[in-house]
Design a protein around this motif. Structure first.
Motif, PDB file in Angstrom:
ATOM      1  N   LYS A   1       0.802  -1.220   0.075  1.00 21.98           N
ATOM      2  CA  LYS A   1       0.174  -0.004  -0.082  1.00 21.98           C
ATOM      3  C   LYS A   1       0.899   1.106  -0.078  1.00 21.98           C
ATOM      4  CE  LYS A   1      -3.894  -0.048   0.318  1.00 21.98           C
ATOM      5  NZ  LYS A   1      -5.082   0.193  -0.474  1.00 21.98           N
ATOM      6  N   CYS A   2       2.044   1.332   0.719  1.00 23.69           N
ATOM      7  CA  CYS A   2       2.804   2.361   1.030  1.00 23.69           C
ATOM      8  C   CYS A   2       3.370   2.832  -0.636  1.00 23.69           C
ATOM      9  CB  CYS A   2       4.000   2.109   1.691  1.00 23.69           C
ATOM     10  SG  CYS A   2       4.998   0.928   1.494  1.00 23.69           S
ATOM     11  N   CYS A   3       3.741   1.635  -1.173  1.00 23.74           N
ATOM     12  CA  CYS A   3       4.457   1.815  -2.680  1.00 23.74           C
ATOM     13  C   CYS A   3       3.249   2.478  -3.684  1.00 23.74           C
ATOM     14  CB  CYS A   3       4.906   0.684  -3.148  1.00 23.74           C
ATOM     15  SG  CYS A   3       6.355   0.179  -2.187  1.00 23.74           S
ATOM     16  N   GLN A   4       2.065   2.022  -3.442  1.00 22.34           N
ATOM     17  CA  GLN A   4       0.877   2.371  -4.258  1.00 22.34           C
ATOM     18  C   GLN A   4       0.610   3.949  -4.022  1.00 22.34           C
ATOM     19  OE1 GLN A   4      -2.430   0.186  -3.357  1.00 22.34           O
ATOM     20  NE2 GLN A   4      -1.462  -1.797  -3.749  1.00 22.34           N
ATOM     21  N   LEU A   5       0.886   4.352  -2.709  1.00 18.89           N
ATOM     22  CA  LEU A   5       0.447   5.767  -2.607  1.00 18.89           C
ATOM     23  C   LEU A   5       1.713   6.627  -2.914  1.00 18.89           C
ATOM     24  CD1 LEU A   5      -0.879   8.085  -1.056  1.00 18.89           C
ATOM     25  CD2 LEU A   5       0.511   7.471   1.144  1.00 18.89           C
ATOM     26  N   ALA A   6       3.064   6.074  -3.043  1.00 13.98           N
ATOM     27  CA  ALA A   6       4.263   6.832  -3.564  1.00 13.98           C
ATOM     28  C   ALA A   6       4.258   6.831  -5.075  1.00 13.98           C
ATOM     29  CB  ALA A   6       5.460   6.004  -3.101  1.00 13.98           C
ATOM     30  N   GLU A   7       3.663   6.126  -5.918  1.00 14.13           N
ATOM     31  CA  GLU A   7       3.562   5.963  -7.158  1.00 14.13           C
ATOM     32  C   GLU A   7       2.565   7.062  -7.534  1.00 14.13           C
ATOM     33  OE1 GLU A   7       2.579   3.247 -10.891  1.00 14.13           O
ATOM     34  OE2 GLU A   7       3.573   2.229  -9.355  1.00 14.13           O
ATOM     35  N   VAL A   8       1.475   7.109  -7.039  1.00 13.17           N
ATOM     36  CA  VAL A   8       0.313   7.978  -7.244  1.00 13.17           C
ATOM     37  C   VAL A   8       0.667   9.526  -6.924  1.00 13.17           C
ATOM     38  CG1 VAL A   8      -2.051   8.802  -6.795  1.00 13.17           C
ATOM     39  CG2 VAL A   8      -1.493   6.169  -7.027  1.00 13.17           C
ATOM     40  N   SER A   9       1.286   9.485  -5.673  1.00 15.67           N
ATOM     41  CA  SER A   9       2.056  10.858  -5.269  1.00 15.67           C
ATOM     42  C   SER A   9       2.658  11.441  -6.361  1.00 15.67           C
ATOM     43  CB  SER A   9       2.731  10.620  -4.105  1.00 15.67           C
ATOM     44  OG  SER A   9       3.168  11.953  -3.533  1.00 15.67           O
ATOM     45  N   ALA A  10       3.742  10.618  -6.806  1.00 17.48           N
ATOM     46  CA  ALA A  10       4.895  11.014  -8.043  1.00 17.48           C
ATOM     47  C   ALA A  10       4.222  11.463  -9.232  1.00 17.48           C
ATOM     48  CB  ALA A  10       5.807  10.268  -7.954  1.00 17.48           C
ATOM     49  N   PHE A  11       3.086  10.426  -9.442  1.00 13.40           N
ATOM     50  CA  PHE A  11       2.534  10.785 -10.983  1.00 13.40           C
ATOM     51  C   PHE A  11       1.682  12.056 -10.907  1.00 13.40           C
ATOM     52  CE2 PHE A  11      -0.900  10.191 -13.983  1.00 13.40           C
ATOM     53  CZ  PHE A  11      -0.227   9.610 -15.193  1.00 13.40           C
ATOM     54  N   LEU A  12       1.021  12.148  -9.594  1.00 20.01           N
ATOM     55  CA  LEU A  12       0.266  13.476  -9.641  1.00 20.01           C
ATOM     56  C   LEU A  12       1.207  14.940  -9.401  1.00 20.01           C
ATOM     57  CD1 LEU A  12      -2.735  12.505  -7.305  1.00 20.01           C
ATOM     58  CD2 LEU A  12      -2.821  13.009  -9.755  1.00 20.01           C
TER      59      LEU A  12
ATOM     60  N   ASP B   1      14.536  16.856  -5.283  1.00 22.28           N
ATOM     61  CA  ASP B   1      14.156  15.697  -4.707  1.00 22.28           C
ATOM     62  C   ASP B   1      14.261  14.458  -5.631  1.00 22.28           C
ATOM     63  OD1 ASP B   1      13.354  17.285  -2.592  1.00 22.28           O
ATOM     64  OD2 ASP B   1      11.081  17.236  -2.991  1.00 22.28           O
ATOM     65  N   ILE B   2      14.097  14.437  -6.843  1.00 29.21           N
ATOM     66  CA  ILE B   2      14.369  13.506  -7.644  1.00 29.21           C
ATOM     67  C   ILE B   2      15.659  13.131  -7.998  1.00 29.21           C
ATOM     68  CG2 ILE B   2      14.322  12.675 -10.163  1.00 29.21           C
ATOM     69  CD1 ILE B   2      11.556  12.182  -8.971  1.00 29.21           C
ATOM     70  N   LYS B   3      16.529  14.196  -7.801  1.00 29.01           N
ATOM     71  CA  LYS B   3      17.893  14.079  -8.193  1.00 29.01           C
ATOM     72  C   LYS B   3      18.372  13.227  -6.713  1.00 29.01           C
ATOM     73  CE  LYS B   3      22.423  16.282  -8.494  1.00 29.01           C
ATOM     74  NZ  LYS B   3      22.928  17.804  -8.744  1.00 29.01           N
ATOM     75  N   ARG B   4      17.934  13.719  -5.516  1.00 26.39           N
ATOM     76  CA  ARG B   4      18.291  12.885  -4.491  1.00 26.39           C
ATOM     77  C   ARG B   4      17.978  11.727  -4.360  1.00 26.39           C
ATOM     78  NH1 ARG B   4      15.248  15.445  -1.389  1.00 26.39           N
ATOM     79  NH2 ARG B   4      13.764  13.758  -0.755  1.00 26.39           N
TER      80      ARG B   4
ATOM     81  N   ARG C   1      12.853   2.551   0.872  1.00 26.29           N
ATOM     82  CA  ARG C   1      13.449   2.216  -0.182  1.00 26.29           C
ATOM     83  C   ARG C   1      12.573   1.872  -1.378  1.00 26.29           C
ATOM     84  NH1 ARG C   1      18.697   1.998  -1.662  1.00 26.29           N
ATOM     85  NH2 ARG C   1      19.277   0.566  -3.596  1.00 26.29           N
ATOM     86  N   CYS C   2      11.800   1.074  -0.846  1.00 23.82           N
ATOM     87  CA  CYS C   2      10.650   0.396  -2.068  1.00 23.82           C
ATOM     88  C   CYS C   2       9.889   1.550  -2.382  1.00 23.82           C
ATOM     89  CB  CYS C   2       9.878  -0.615  -1.352  1.00 23.82           C
ATOM     90  SG  CYS C   2       8.909  -0.187   0.032  1.00 23.82           S
ATOM     91  N   CYS C   3       9.417   2.371  -1.573  1.00 25.47           N
ATOM     92  CA  CYS C   3       8.599   3.622  -1.928  1.00 25.47           C
ATOM     93  C   CYS C   3       9.159   4.465  -2.954  1.00 25.47           C
ATOM     94  CB  CYS C   3       8.307   4.478  -0.732  1.00 25.47           C
ATOM     95  SG  CYS C   3       7.021   3.259   0.261  1.00 25.47           S
ATOM     96  N   ARG C   4      10.842   4.777  -2.694  1.00 23.69           N
ATOM     97  CA  ARG C   4      11.505   5.413  -3.693  1.00 23.69           C
ATOM     98  C   ARG C   4      11.371   4.937  -4.861  1.00 23.69           C
ATOM     99  NH1 ARG C   4      14.333   6.260   1.392  1.00 23.69           N
ATOM    100  NH2 ARG C   4      15.870   4.358   0.821  1.00 23.69           N
ATOM    101  N   ARG C   5      11.508   3.619  -5.030  1.00 29.09           N
ATOM    102  CA  ARG C   5      11.394   3.052  -6.536  1.00 29.09           C
ATOM    103  C   ARG C   5      10.138   3.090  -7.090  1.00 29.09           C
ATOM    104  NH1 ARG C   5      14.888  -1.421  -7.451  1.00 29.09           N
ATOM    105  NH2 ARG C   5      16.365  -1.911  -5.705  1.00 29.09           N
ATOM    106  N   SER C   6       9.163   3.061  -6.411  1.00 30.70           N
ATOM    107  CA  SER C   6       7.906   3.390  -6.765  1.00 30.70           C
ATOM    108  C   SER C   6       7.592   5.062  -7.193  1.00 30.70           C
ATOM    109  CB  SER C   6       6.801   3.189  -5.651  1.00 30.70           C
ATOM    110  OG  SER C   6       6.757   1.632  -5.748  1.00 30.70           O
ATOM    111  N   ALA C   7       8.010   5.743  -6.390  1.00 27.68           N
ATOM    112  CA  ALA C   7       7.980   7.097  -6.819  1.00 27.68           C
ATOM    113  C   ALA C   7       8.779   7.650  -8.205  1.00 27.68           C
ATOM    114  CB  ALA C   7       8.484   7.820  -5.395  1.00 27.68           C
ATOM    115  N   LEU C   8       9.858   7.018  -8.305  1.00 26.22           N
ATOM    116  CA  LEU C   8      10.664   7.145  -9.499  1.00 26.22           C
ATOM    117  C   LEU C   8       9.877   6.482 -10.542  1.00 26.22           C
ATOM    118  CD1 LEU C   8      14.411   6.345  -8.203  1.00 26.22           C
ATOM    119  CD2 LEU C   8      13.238   8.647  -9.048  1.00 26.22           C
ATOM    120  N   LYS C   9       9.221   5.541 -10.481  1.00 24.16           N
ATOM    121  CA  LYS C   9       8.578   4.756 -11.527  1.00 24.16           C
ATOM    122  C   LYS C   9       7.152   5.654 -11.875  1.00 24.16           C
ATOM    123  CE  LYS C   9       5.005   1.072 -11.993  1.00 24.16           C
ATOM    124  NZ  LYS C   9       4.277   0.036 -11.408  1.00 24.16           N
ATOM    125  N   GLY C  10       6.638   6.249 -10.828  1.00 26.45           N
ATOM    126  CA  GLY C  10       5.333   7.408 -11.275  1.00 26.45           C
ATOM    127  C   GLY C  10       5.945   8.431 -11.836  1.00 26.45           C
ATOM    128  N   ALA C  11       7.037   9.065 -11.455  1.00 32.89           N
ATOM    129  CA  ALA C  11       7.536  10.096 -12.218  1.00 32.89           C
ATOM    130  C   ALA C  11       7.898   9.710 -13.482  1.00 32.89           C
ATOM    131  CB  ALA C  11       8.877  10.451 -11.507  1.00 32.89           C
TER     132      ALA C  11
END
Length: 295
Positions: free
Chosen positions: A19-30, A165-168, A127-137
């Motif tokens: 669930k945390c990764c789902q939120l991270a992906e949606v967050s980055a996508f939006l 933030d993305i660079k980090r 770390r798993c959420c950071r992967r999902s955020a980069l995927k969403g981006a």
């Protein structure tokens, strides 16, 4: 289809299990694609994409995590944009405020709503959420050039804070991204082939990781072949030029004193040069040595 489209299509088939990764992906996508409108009736958000698979994927993610529906409309035949544009709308009645608050995009200050900047550190703490955020981006505003032509990956950010933030996040995975300003946008990019492959692995694009590797091997092999061919061509040009100069010298000697004026060895060499103008001097020596043995 382009390498970018193939990568996005593969990524949309991968649903985050946590669930945390789902939120991270949606967050980055939006954060990358969402146009947020806040008025007296409440906030709403609009997202546009030219990839049908990405649109379906986002709708499913919002439904899975928030239990909310998303309105979809399609624009066809725009004079400036080829293909179709998919517009996703989440209104106040569709829990837009809840979604924007949980994704860290909408904040409250002195009793009023405001749009935040950058990625929520709380959402990308794992770390798993950071992967999902980069995927969403990447699904939102990312692209990778055809590796047979060039090595370039980029994420177009809507603010300097988001780019930082993305660079980090990328640096946290051992990558070395750079940031450049282009048309008022901050663009995070990578040009090293090996690091682009690593990025594909980080966001979970396994098929495209190997497709990039195959293209990279083919491109480098072609490069080596071209370098060898160019080197051989250059050597051939040198041989021809040297041969022409030698033939000119031989003609001068013939017209002035005659080849009999030369020593026996030089006379034989001159005769052989006239007979084999295409050979290099070293090759001519080999032929001369062979003739000497026969004679």
């Amino acid at each position: 289809m382009s390498f970018t489209s193939d990568t996005k299509n593969e990524l949309t088939k991968i649903k985050p299990e946590n669930k945390c990764c789902q939120l991270a992906e949606v967050s980055a996508f939006l954060r990358f694609s969402g146009l947020v409108d806040v008025d007296e009736d409440g906030p709403s958000v609009k997202v546009r994409t030219d990839n049908a698979s990405v649109a379906r994927h986002f709708i499913k993610l919002v439904k899975t995590y928030f239990g909310s529906r998303t309105a979809l409309s399609v624009e066809v035949g725009s004079p400036l944009v080829k293909g179709r544009i998919y517009e996703l709308m989440i209104t106040r009645e569709m829990n837009a405020e809840l979604i924007l608050r949980e994704t860290g995009i909408l904040g409250v200050k002195e009793g009023s709503n405001y749009i935040t900047e950058g990625l929520s550190r709380e959402i990308v703490s794992k770390r798993c959420c950071r992967r999902s955020a980069l995927k969403g981006a990447f699904l939102s505003r990312g692209s990778i050039s055809d590796p047979l032509k060039s090595y370039h990956m980029e994420l177009v950010c809507n603010s300097e804070r988001t780019a930082a933030d993305i660079k980090r996040l990328l640096s946290g995975f051992g990558l070395k991204p750079r940031i450049v300003k282009r048309k008022g946008k901050s663009v995070v990019y990578i040009k090293e082939a090996e690091q682009i492959q690593d990025f594909l692995n980080i966001i979970g694009s396994t098929d495209q990781y190997f497709a990039f590797q195959d293209a990279r091997i083919l491109r480098e092999a072609k490069g080596r072949t071209n370098r060898i061919a160019n080197c051989e061509s250059a050597n051939m040009d040198k041989t021809v030029n040297a041969s022409q100069r030698q033939l000119a010298d031989i003609r001068v000697i013939e017209e002035t004193r005659g080849l009999a004026y030369l020593s026996e060895k030089l006379r034989e060499t001159a005769e052989m040069r006239k007979q084999y103008p295409e050979l290099s001097l070293s090759e001519l020596k080999i032929v001369h040595a062979a003739w000497s043995k026969i004679g």
